[in-house]
Design a protein around this motif. Structure first.
Motif, PDB file in Angstrom:
ATOM      1  N   MET A  17       0.562   4.406  -7.812  1.00 61.25           N
ATOM      2  CA  MET A  17      -0.344   3.451  -7.596  1.00 61.25           C
ATOM      3  C   MET A  17      -0.171   2.751  -6.122  1.00 61.25           C
ATOM      4  N   TYR A  18       1.154   2.978  -5.501  1.00 63.12           N
ATOM      5  CA  TYR A  18       1.321   2.444  -4.113  1.00 63.12           C
ATOM      6  C   TYR A  18       0.986   3.452  -3.032  1.00 63.12           C
ATOM      7  N   ARG A  19       0.483   4.609  -3.452  1.00 66.01           N
ATOM      8  CA  ARG A  19       0.265   5.570  -2.239  1.00 66.01           C
ATOM      9  C   ARG A  19      -0.766   5.397  -1.367  1.00 66.01           C
ATOM     10  N   PHE A  20      -1.618   4.030  -1.494  1.00 67.92           N
ATOM     11  CA  PHE A  20      -2.513   3.375  -0.573  1.00 67.92           C
ATOM     12  C   PHE A  20      -1.559   2.969   0.828  1.00 67.92           C
ATOM     13  N   LEU A  21      -0.264   2.633   0.438  1.00 73.83           N
ATOM     14  CA  LEU A  21       0.610   2.120   1.559  1.00 73.83           C
ATOM     15  C   LEU A  21       0.702   3.281   2.605  1.00 73.83           C
ATOM     16  N   LEU A  22       0.246   4.473   2.498  1.00 76.45           N
ATOM     17  CA  LEU A  22       0.492   5.367   3.505  1.00 76.45           C
ATOM     18  C   LEU A  22      -0.649   5.867   4.125  1.00 76.45           C
ATOM     19  N   THR A  23      -1.726   5.087   4.016  1.00 74.48           N
ATOM     20  CA  THR A  23      -3.019   5.074   4.527  1.00 74.48           C
ATOM     21  C   THR A  23      -2.923   4.761   5.896  1.00 74.48           C
ATOM     22  N   PRO A  24      -3.877   5.346   6.988  1.00 76.05           N
ATOM     23  CA  PRO A  24      -3.640   4.783   8.309  1.00 76.05           C
ATOM     24  C   PRO A  24      -4.028   3.376   8.456  1.00 76.05           C
ATOM     25  N   ARG A  25      -4.848   2.629   7.740  1.00 79.53           N
ATOM     26  CA  ARG A  25      -4.965   1.207   7.795  1.00 79.53           C
ATOM     27  C   ARG A  25      -3.975   0.407   7.328  1.00 79.53           C
ATOM     28  N   TRP A  26      -3.112   0.956   6.224  1.00 80.38           N
ATOM     29  CA  TRP A  26      -1.958   0.177   6.010  1.00 80.38           C
ATOM     30  C   TRP A  26      -0.762   0.671   6.764  1.00 80.38           C
ATOM     31  N   ILE A  27      -0.681   1.698   7.260  1.00 78.44           N
ATOM     32  CA  ILE A  27       0.308   1.785   8.266  1.00 78.44           C
ATOM     33  C   ILE A  27       0.324   1.013   9.458  1.00 78.44           C
ATOM     34  N   GLY A  28      -0.793   0.797   9.897  1.00 74.52           N
ATOM     35  CA  GLY A  28      -1.096  -0.138  11.102  1.00 74.52           C
ATOM     36  C   GLY A  28      -0.845  -1.324  10.797  1.00 74.52           C
ATOM     37  N   PHE A  29      -0.896  -2.045   9.480  1.00 77.24           N
ATOM     38  CA  PHE A  29      -0.605  -3.264   8.936  1.00 77.24           C
ATOM     39  C   PHE A  29       0.836  -3.503   9.033  1.00 77.24           C
ATOM     40  N   HIS A  30       1.617  -2.190   8.457  1.00 76.82           N
ATOM     41  CA  HIS A  30       2.916  -2.403   8.439  1.00 76.82           C
ATOM     42  C   HIS A  30       3.668  -2.558   9.668  1.00 76.82           C
ATOM     43  N   GLY A  77       8.552 -15.929   7.555  1.00 75.85           N
ATOM     44  CA  GLY A  77       8.458 -15.769   6.270  1.00 75.85           C
ATOM     45  C   GLY A  77       7.131 -15.781   5.973  1.00 75.85           C
ATOM     46  N   VAL A  78       6.156 -16.422   6.536  1.00 77.71           N
ATOM     47  CA  VAL A  78       4.632 -16.409   6.313  1.00 77.71           C
ATOM     48  C   VAL A  78       4.120 -15.073   6.508  1.00 77.71           C
ATOM     49  N   ALA A  79       4.639 -14.265   7.611  1.00 78.90           N
ATOM     50  CA  ALA A  79       4.179 -12.818   7.674  1.00 78.90           C
ATOM     51  C   ALA A  79       4.543 -12.050   6.528  1.00 78.90           C
ATOM     52  N   VAL A  80       5.739 -12.166   6.136  1.00 78.11           N
ATOM     53  CA  VAL A  80       6.389 -11.410   5.167  1.00 78.11           C
ATOM     54  C   VAL A  80       5.842 -11.487   3.871  1.00 78.11           C
ATOM     55  N   ALA A  81       5.932 -12.808   3.473  1.00 78.40           N
ATOM     56  CA  ALA A  81       5.069 -13.290   2.201  1.00 78.40           C
ATOM     57  C   ALA A  81       3.527 -12.785   2.344  1.00 78.40           C
ATOM     58  N   GLY A  82       2.696 -12.848   3.370  1.00 77.08           N
ATOM     59  CA  GLY A  82       1.318 -12.587   3.390  1.00 77.08           C
ATOM     60  C   GLY A  82       1.132 -10.862   3.135  1.00 77.08           C
ATOM     61  N   TRP A  83       2.359 -10.244   3.958  1.00 71.94           N
ATOM     62  CA  TRP A  83       2.143  -8.652   3.794  1.00 71.94           C
ATOM     63  C   TRP A  83       2.429  -8.514   2.271  1.00 71.94           C
ATOM     64  N   VAL A  84       3.311  -8.893   1.395  1.00 70.66           N
ATOM     65  CA  VAL A  84       3.714  -8.843   0.036  1.00 70.66           C
ATOM     66  C   VAL A  84       2.710  -9.119  -0.686  1.00 70.66           C
ATOM     67  N   LEU A  85       1.924 -10.310  -0.370  1.00 70.77           N
ATOM     68  CA  LEU A  85       0.673 -10.750  -1.110  1.00 70.77           C
ATOM     69  C   LEU A  85      -0.705  -9.806  -1.234  1.00 70.77           C
ATOM     70  N   LEU A  86      -0.579  -9.026   0.080  1.00 73.75           N
ATOM     71  CA  LEU A  86      -1.766  -8.399   0.061  1.00 73.75           C
ATOM     72  C   LEU A  86      -1.617  -6.989  -0.388  1.00 73.75           C
ATOM     73  N   ILE A  87      -0.235  -6.512  -0.291  1.00 77.29           N
ATOM     74  CA  ILE A  87       0.072  -5.251  -0.932  1.00 77.29           C
ATOM     75  C   ILE A  87      -0.082  -5.455  -2.627  1.00 77.29           C
ATOM     76  N   ARG A  88       0.396  -6.679  -2.937  1.00 75.34           N
ATOM     77  CA  ARG A  88       0.098  -6.918  -4.610  1.00 75.34           C
ATOM     78  C   ARG A  88      -1.366  -6.945  -5.035  1.00 75.34           C
ATOM     79  N   ARG A  89      -2.111  -7.359  -3.941  1.00 77.22           N
ATOM     80  CA  ARG A  89      -3.517  -7.739  -4.538  1.00 77.22           C
ATOM     81  C   ARG A  89      -4.225  -6.414  -4.388  1.00 77.22           C
ATOM     82  N   GLU A  90      -3.944  -5.587  -3.527  1.00 74.05           N
ATOM     83  CA  GLU A  90      -4.546  -4.378  -3.276  1.00 74.05           C
ATOM     84  C   GLU A  90      -4.340  -3.406  -4.508  1.00 74.05           C
ATOM     85  N   ALA A  91      -2.697  -3.570  -4.884  1.00 79.29           N
ATOM     86  CA  ALA A  91      -2.321  -2.684  -5.891  1.00 79.29           C
ATOM     87  C   ALA A  91      -3.303  -3.164  -7.375  1.00 79.29           C
ATOM     88  N   ARG A  92      -3.293  -4.568  -7.746  1.00 76.62           N
ATOM     89  CA  ARG A  92      -3.967  -5.079  -8.760  1.00 76.62           C
ATOM     90  C   ARG A  92      -5.606  -4.612  -8.469  1.00 76.62           C
TER      91      ARG A  92
END
Length: 259
Positions: free
Chosen positions: A1-14, A229-244
């Protein structure tokens, strides 16, 4: 489910989030340093202004210098004003008007100290000499705030030659002391009182603005750290939304087939 985190777009976001965290941390620490610096300066100036006046030679010396720790200490000196070597300092603003500071040597038995007697407005033109009230004649005791010699670095004012006679841009004791028939103390004095008072005088100089002690810098420091905190929280929320969204997309064909 979370393999999308290794795509180029998400790597750039990380990488972006990982770069923002130390940047925000550095900016917050820099603002915190400014807060501590300004708070210390505000406390020092406030304490110096509240101190009892002491004789000038206890805090300054002929040919010496005034350290930052003694700036704005109240001092007294007794002597005679030498109007023959009086100068005016250009481009000084008071009451939203551009004018001049009036600096007159006060000759004492030990030497002389430059006294900023106050502010006067400009003359008819920038090249014309302003009208300057004369100081009291005879022996005078002055009280004022001790200031270090001005430089280009300390004031941000660029000195230049070719000014009209007896006009300067900086209260620099080394420069103004050249050619005088006596030696000067290292700093100068901003006049706050004198005895005898005398007649008309330049407008008194206001006390320095000690500011808010760096309170605005403290607010900025906290703001930068909150951004982490805003950056980390936004990062987590975007990951969860993408997974959902991916989970919903996978479940949709099964739901359609069941129907």
């Amino acid at each position: 489910m979370y393999r999308f985190l290794l795509t180029p777009r998400w790597i750039g976001f990380h990488l972006l989030v990982l770069a923002l965290i130390p940047a925000f941390l550095f900016l917050g620490r820099w603002q915190w340093g400014r807060f501590e610096e300004r708070s210390a300066s505000s406390a020092r100036i406030t304490a110096n202004l509240a101190s009892a006046p002491v004789p000038l030679d206890r805090l300054d010396a002929i040919g010496g210098s005034v350290p930052e720790s003694r700036e704005y200490r109240l001092v007294t000196a007794t002597g005679r004003f030498d109007t023959a070597h009086e100068v005016v300092v250009r481009r000084r603003t008071q009451n939203s008007q551009v004018g001049y500071y009036v600096v007159t040597p006060l000759v004492t038995p030990q030497g002389a100290v430059l006294v900023n007697r106050g502010w006067v407005p400009m003359g008819a033109t920038a090249e014309a000499a302003p009208a300057v009230p004369a100081p009291p004649s005879g022996e005078v005791t002055v009280t004022g705030r001790l200031r270090p010699s001005e430089t280009e670095d300390s004031t941000g004012i660029r000195n230049r030659p070719g000014l009209p006679p007896r006009q300067v841009l900086l209260v620099n004791t080394a420069d103004l002391g050249r050619g005088l028939p006596y030696r000067l103390y290292g700093g100068f004095v901003e006049l706050t009182a004198q005895r005898p008072q005398g007649g008309p005088a330049p407008d008194p100089l206001p006390a320095p603005d000690v500011g808010g002690g760096g309170g605005l810098n403290l607010a900025y420091a906290v703001q930068w750290w909150l951004f982490i905190g805003v950056a980390v929280a936004g990062w987590v929320l975007l990951i969860r939304r993408e997974a959902r969204d991916l989970r919903a997309a996978e479940q949709e064909p099964h739901a359609t087939a069941a129907v």
